[in-house]
Write a protein that holds these residues in place. Structure first.
Motif, PDB file in Angstrom:
ATOM      1  N   PHE A  83       0.810  -1.220   0.000  1.00 25.40           N
ATOM      2  CA  PHE A  83       0.000   0.000   0.000  1.00 25.40           C
ATOM      3  C   PHE A  83       0.844   1.271   0.000  1.00 25.40           C
ATOM      4  N   MET A  84       2.043   1.220   0.554  1.00 26.80           N
ATOM      5  CA  MET A  84       2.793   2.441   0.826  1.00 26.80           C
ATOM      6  C   MET A  84       4.254   2.107   1.070  1.00 26.80           C
ATOM      7  N   SER A  85       5.089   3.133   1.152  1.00 24.47           N
ATOM      8  CA  SER A  85       6.444   2.943   1.651  1.00 24.47           C
ATOM      9  C   SER A  85       6.366   2.656   3.145  1.00 24.47           C
ATOM     10  N   VAL A  86       7.365   1.957   3.672  1.00 21.39           N
ATOM     11  CA  VAL A  86       7.357   1.600   5.087  1.00 21.39           C
ATOM     12  C   VAL A  86       8.731   1.879   5.684  1.00 21.39           C
ATOM     13  N   THR A  87       8.751   1.943   7.002  1.00 22.66           N
ATOM     14  CA  THR A  87       9.999   2.244   7.687  1.00 22.66           C
ATOM     15  C   THR A  87      10.884   1.005   7.830  1.00 22.66           C
ATOM     16  N   ASP A  88      12.148   1.160   7.481  1.00 23.98           N
ATOM     17  CA  ASP A  88      13.165   0.170   7.869  1.00 23.98           C
ATOM     18  C   ASP A  88      13.811   0.735   9.133  1.00 23.98           C
ATOM     19  N   HIS A  89      13.023   0.698  10.209  1.00 26.31           N
ATOM     20  CA  HIS A  89      13.372   1.405  11.444  1.00 26.31           C
ATOM     21  C   HIS A  89      14.690   0.908  12.033  1.00 26.31           C
ATOM     22  N   TYR A  90      14.888  -0.392  12.032  1.00 25.79           N
ATOM     23  CA  TYR A  90      16.045  -0.930  12.727  1.00 25.79           C
ATOM     24  C   TYR A  90      17.329  -0.878  11.905  1.00 25.79           C
ATOM     25  N   TYR A  91      17.247  -0.405  10.655  1.00 27.41           N
ATOM     26  CA  TYR A  91      18.497  -0.108   9.950  1.00 27.41           C
ATOM     27  C   TYR A  91      19.183   1.081  10.617  1.00 27.41           C
ATOM     28  N   GLY A  92      18.392   1.962  11.259  1.00 34.58           N
ATOM     29  CA  GLY A  92      18.987   3.050  12.017  1.00 34.58           C
ATOM     30  C   GLY A  92      19.875   2.531  13.134  1.00 34.58           C
ATOM     31  N   SER A  93      19.414   1.496  13.819  1.00 35.29           N
ATOM     32  CA  SER A  93      20.231   0.866  14.863  1.00 35.29           C
ATOM     33  C   SER A  93      21.492   0.262  14.261  1.00 35.29           C
ATOM     34  N   THR A  94      21.346  -0.349  13.077  1.00 35.91           N
ATOM     35  CA  THR A  94      22.507  -0.911  12.382  1.00 35.91           C
ATOM     36  C   THR A  94      23.524   0.179  12.065  1.00 35.91           C
ATOM     37  N   LEU A  95      23.060   1.319  11.585  1.00 35.89           N
ATOM     38  CA  LEU A  95      23.956   2.436  11.290  1.00 35.89           C
ATOM     39  C   LEU A  95      24.664   2.931  12.553  1.00 35.89           C
ATOM     40  N   ARG A  96      23.904   3.062  13.620  1.00 33.94           N
ATOM     41  CA  ARG A  96      24.505   3.556  14.861  1.00 33.94           C
ATOM     42  C   ARG A  96      25.549   2.572  15.398  1.00 33.94           C
ATOM     43  N   ASN A  97      25.257   1.280  15.283  1.00 30.46           N
ATOM     44  CA  ASN A  97      26.231   0.272  15.717  1.00 30.46           C
ATOM     45  C   ASN A  97      27.485   0.313  14.850  1.00 30.46           C
ATOM     46  N   ALA A  98      27.310   0.592  13.560  1.00 32.17           N
ATOM     47  CA  ALA A  98      28.454   0.650  12.648  1.00 32.17           C
ATOM     48  C   ALA A  98      29.409   1.772  13.043  1.00 32.17           C
ATOM     49  N   VAL A  99      28.872   2.962  13.333  1.00 28.61           N
ATOM     50  CA  VAL A  99      29.760   4.076  13.669  1.00 28.61           C
ATOM     51  C   VAL A  99      30.293   3.960  15.095  1.00 28.61           C
ATOM     52  N   LYS A 100      29.542   3.311  15.971  1.00 25.17           N
ATOM     53  CA  LYS A 100      30.049   3.099  17.330  1.00 25.17           C
ATOM     54  C   LYS A 100      31.250   2.170  17.324  1.00 25.17           C
ATOM     55  N   SER A 101      31.230   1.194  16.427  1.00 23.38           N
ATOM     56  CA  SER A 101      32.317   0.206  16.355  1.00 23.38           C
ATOM     57  C   SER A 101      33.392   0.595  15.359  1.00 23.38           C
ATOM     58  N   SER A 102      33.177   1.693  14.616  1.00 23.48           N
ATOM     59  CA  SER A 102      34.075   2.114  13.539  1.00 23.48           C
ATOM     60  C   SER A 102      34.280   1.009  12.509  1.00 23.48           C
ATOM     61  N   ASN A 103      33.270   0.176  12.347  1.00 22.65           N
ATOM     62  CA  ASN A 103      33.288  -0.880  11.337  1.00 22.65           C
ATOM     63  C   ASN A 103      32.093  -0.640  10.415  1.00 22.65           C
ATOM     64  N   LEU A 104      32.314   0.130   9.357  1.00 25.11           N
ATOM     65  CA  LEU A 104      31.199   0.564   8.524  1.00 25.11           C
ATOM     66  C   LEU A 104      30.631  -0.561   7.676  1.00 25.11           C
ATOM     67  N   SER A 105      31.337  -1.681   7.570  1.00 25.42           N
ATOM     68  CA  SER A 105      30.786  -2.815   6.819  1.00 25.42           C
ATOM     69  C   SER A 105      29.560  -3.395   7.509  1.00 25.42           C
ATOM     70  N   VAL A 106      29.395  -3.093   8.801  1.00 26.52           N
ATOM     71  CA  VAL A 106      28.209  -3.546   9.533  1.00 26.52           C
ATOM     72  C   VAL A 106      26.938  -2.999   8.881  1.00 26.52           C
TER      73      VAL A 106
END
Length: 782
Positions: free
Chosen positions: A272-295
């Motif tokens: 019906f619509m676009s939807v949120t990939d909400h937890y990719y935000g958590s993935t991004l935050r974990n990537a920069v916290k660990s300095s491992n951007l491949s996450v």
């Protein structure tokens, strides 16, 4: 709204040095420089392809005062906090406990909202409204099921609510949709409740709203996916969205995929619509916290093409102290998200004070603006991700024309494979760093903690002093000699002795009025080195038709002068061009081979009278599938030639022409095929040979196809390994059209993601004799 039980809550400024949407390639070895853009750079971006900024808790007037800076930063849309009447409180969450479905609350009045929308339109910025249609305000803690005394009397009826208590089992789909999430749950199956929602949403549209975010969308049942044929199923989305006065508004829903697919039904909502990939935000935050951007390489959920909205953080993350990242980390995470394909990124302006106050303005950061404009300029370009500097640096290639280097680590010397065209590139983000690309390798010094933006020279073409450039000899011819606005024009290109001599495929790259709305159209080979195509001159064109030509890697742009032809508003007095006569019968044809829609509809309308005449309300009527595979619709004789228009669509969010564009003018028998709207002469069109790849089994982030033919004395190939990027279509399949001149008895293909391949190493590729698909490990006719 998170599913937890606790309470929740004109153009005065030249824009910065940024990209425009117009992509005009120049010579491959030239030096790449940035250009200045104007607010018109946003005019041809739609919200789904662009970027959103969430103005959390900003008043309408404060947002209005910042529109020049928002436009300069490259954001296509602003998302305002809820505009409904809200529970009396100074807390942010009170806006998510509505007391009515009317415009006006502490953020501003109805008139102030209208004024914001009107001013935003001047900057080509869309306004998205955060709406709460799932519930109303409660009476307080411990009284979550009780409708607040402050709620409007029209919402005090008991039958307006499910009255099933509050949800405690988030893996139970019935409970998720029929019970409350801390507030009284509206009976969204009720036609009267739906009617109120329709009235409110259409009032927002009348005031100038261009889109909606549906808060707590997954708590409103559907009639598809996990809800299909269930006792709680309802027609809310079909009825409410189907009765909006503007079918082109951008819609997305908050669907948190956090329990399991059965309770979240995210794929159902995506229909019906676009939807949120909400937890990719958590993935991004974990990537920069660990300095491992491949996450951050993989999305959190698999979604259809162009149906993903994601963010580093939204208001919930921020207000619930879930972010846990500093400003530099937030910048790097945003750089990753904004540089990527197949996502509508949303940036959060954090709340800094009380309700209505100005929030953070770090969106004006030079690097943020640079990567935003990179995102806008790379629309339609596939992505390829690489890593360097011990994975603290991500390189995002977009086609062969742009690369974003997002480096969270310290400065280092980069030497990496790249898809960029050879040349010297300078960072458009202001660092001054330069990079050299040669032989598929990029080298240069990368500054620490920096977003670097590189793109091919000529992405923003400089308008010529005269709208008309005389063609060289007989290289380019147009018929009629003076193209007419709203009419087809035939374009012939002779590549003999030029940079595209002996090319196996050629596309026309064209725009109008000094490169507005540029696009690529495949051309048809009519003889050796001679190519032809027909396009329709847009009705908005006023001065010129602009042309260059490419085979995908090499360009002919008339030595950077381009080809331009003056357009006319009316038919030229010169002799009529030789084209097939337009029959009196009006028939619209649609070639579905490139779109692969499951349903093909045509919306027919005529706006020439005092009111809009239509065959049927949106999405129109189903087209008839002919024996030759085309879809057709024949109009009755009472439809006028010269004013009847058509829009093709799949009954969902996909439509041609795109949202907010005028439908195609239907004169006689015409066909939409290979991106062109042309006269149909009654012959079956030449059917292309297409290789398809169903990625749902493999979930590759990049899908390439290596095409080769070993039948001759040497191996013939479209491109060196890993081949060329495949195109992801509206159905989620990847496709590649075999160029002319390739044998259908000896051409073979290998699919790969740059490392993994199918068939596996040392095995012969699949034979491509006709349009074929690789699905679930089986190679079969499509």
């Amino acid at each position: 709204m998170r599913n937890k039980r606790y309470l929740r809550g004109i153009l005065a400024i030249l824009l910065a040095l940024v990209l425009t949407l117009q992509i005009l390639p120049q010579q491959a070895t030239s030096t790449i420089t940035s250009q200045a853009a104007t607010t018109n750079s946003l005019a041809n971006v739609n919200t789904r392809d662009g970027l959103i900024i969430q103005m959390h808790m900003w008043s309408f007037n404060n947002i209005k005062s910042k529109l020049p800076e928002i436009a300069a930063a490259g954001f296509k849309a602003i998302q305002v906090s809820p505009i409904q009447g809200a529970k009396n409180s100074s807390e942010w969450w009170s806006l998510y406990q509505p007391i009515n479905q009317s415009i006006g609350n502490p953020l501003g009045s109805r008139q102030e909202f209208q004024d914001l929308c009107s001013e935003a339109e001047k900057y080509n910025i869309d306004v998205i409204v955060d709406v709460i249609m799932n519930h109303v305000a409660n009476q307080g803690k411990g009284q979550e099921d009780v409708v607040s005394d402050q709620v409007s009397s029209e919402f005090k009826r008991t039958d307006f609510y499910h009255n099933k208590g509050q949800c405690s089992d988030w893996k139970n789909r019935w409970a998720v949709t029929q019970q409350g999430i801390g507030m009284p749950d509206l009976n969204t199956q009720s036609s009267e409740v739906q009617a109120k929602a329709i009235s409110f949403l259409n009032d927002c549209i009348a005031c100038g709203a261009d889109g909606f975010r549906f808060d707590a969308a997954k708590h409103i049942e559907t009639n598809v996916g996990e809800d299909a044929n269930k006792a709680w199923a309802g027609n809310y989305w079909t009825n409410v969205l189907g009765n909006l006065t503007n079918k082109n508004v951008f819609i997305y829903g908050e669907v948190l995929d956090e329990a399991n697919s059965e309770s979240d039904n995210i794929q159902g909502y995506a229909s019906f619509m676009s939807v949120t990939d909400h937890y990719y935000g958590s993935t991004l935050r974990n990537a920069v916290k660990s300095s491992n951007l491949s996450v951050a390489q993989n999305w959190n959920v698999n979604l259809p093409a162009n149906r993903r909205v994601s963010y580093v953080e939204n208001h919930d993350n921020y207000e619930h102290n879930e972010s846990g990242i500093n400003d530099d980390q937030r910048k790097i995470a945003w750089g990753i998200l904004a540089a990527r394909d197949n996502v509508t990124p949303m940036y959060l302006s954090r709340r800094t004070g009380s309700m209505g106050s100005v929030g953070t303005t770090d969106f004006e950061n030079t690097e943020i603006a640079a990567v935003n404009w990179f995102h806008n300029a790379m629309i339609g370009q596939s992505e390829y991700l690489r890593y360097s500097n011990n994975n603290s640096c991500m390189l995002v290639d977009r086609g062969r024309i742009g690369t974003a280097i997002i480096n969270e680590g310290g400065s280092f010397y980069l030497s990496s494979a790249t898809n960029l065209t050879s040349g010297t590139y300078t960072d458009n983000g202001g660092s001054g760093a330069t990079f050299n690309v040669s032989g598929g390798t990029i080298t240069g010094n990368v500054p620490g903690n920096r977003i670097i933006v590189l793109y091919q020279d000529g992405i923003n073409p400089t308008p010529s002093t005269s709208p008309t450039v005389t063609p060289i000899g007989d290289v380019v011819k147009v018929d009629p000699a003076t193209p007419v606005v709203g009419q087809p024009v035939s374009i012939t290109y002779n590549a003999t002795g030029r940079s595209l001599t002996n090319s196996s495929n050629v596309s026309l790259h064209w725009g109008y009025d000094n490169w507005k709305n540029p696009q690529n159209v495949p051309m048809t080979k009519i003889s050796d080195n001679t190519w032809s195509v027909s396009v329709t001159v847009p009705e908005s064109a006023t001065t010129s038709l602009n042309l260059v030509f490419t085979n995908g890697s090499v360009w002919d742009n008339n030595s950077s002068a381009n080809w331009s032809f003056t357009v006319s508003k009316q038919s030229s007095p010169t002799p009529t061009p030789t084209v097939s006569p337009i029959p009196s019968q009006k028939v619209a044809y649609f070639d579905n081979s490139s779109t692969n829609w499951n349903n093909v509809n045509v919306y027919v309308y005529d706006e020439s009278g005092s009111s809009v005449k239509q065959v049927a309300a949106w999405p129109g009527v189903a087209m008839t599938k002919e024996s030759n595979g085309l879809y057709s619709y024949t109009l009755s004789e009472d439809w006028n030639t010269g004013t009847t228009r058509v829009i093709f669509n799949n009954g969902g969010s996909s439509q041609i022409p795109a949202a907010k564009q005028t439908g195609y003018l239907l004169e006689g028998k015409m066909i939409y095929q290979n991106g062109n709207w042309i006269i149909y002469n009654g012959n079956n069109p030449v059917q292309s040979v297409v290789a398809y790849f169903d990625n749902s089994t493999y979930n590759w982030s990049n899908v390439n196809i290596y095409v080769y033919d070993e039948s001759g004395t040497s191996v013939k190939k479209v491109a060196a390994w890993p081949g060329v990027a495949m195109t992801k279509d509206s159905s989620g399949l990847y496709s590649y059209i075999l160029p002319d001149g390739w044998s259908t008895t000896s051409t073979r293909v290998i699919f790969n993601n740059g490392s993994t391949q199918i068939p596996s190493a040392n095995q012969q590729g699949y034979l491509l004799q006709k349009s074929m698909i690789l699905r679930n490990g089986t190679w079969s006719e499509y």
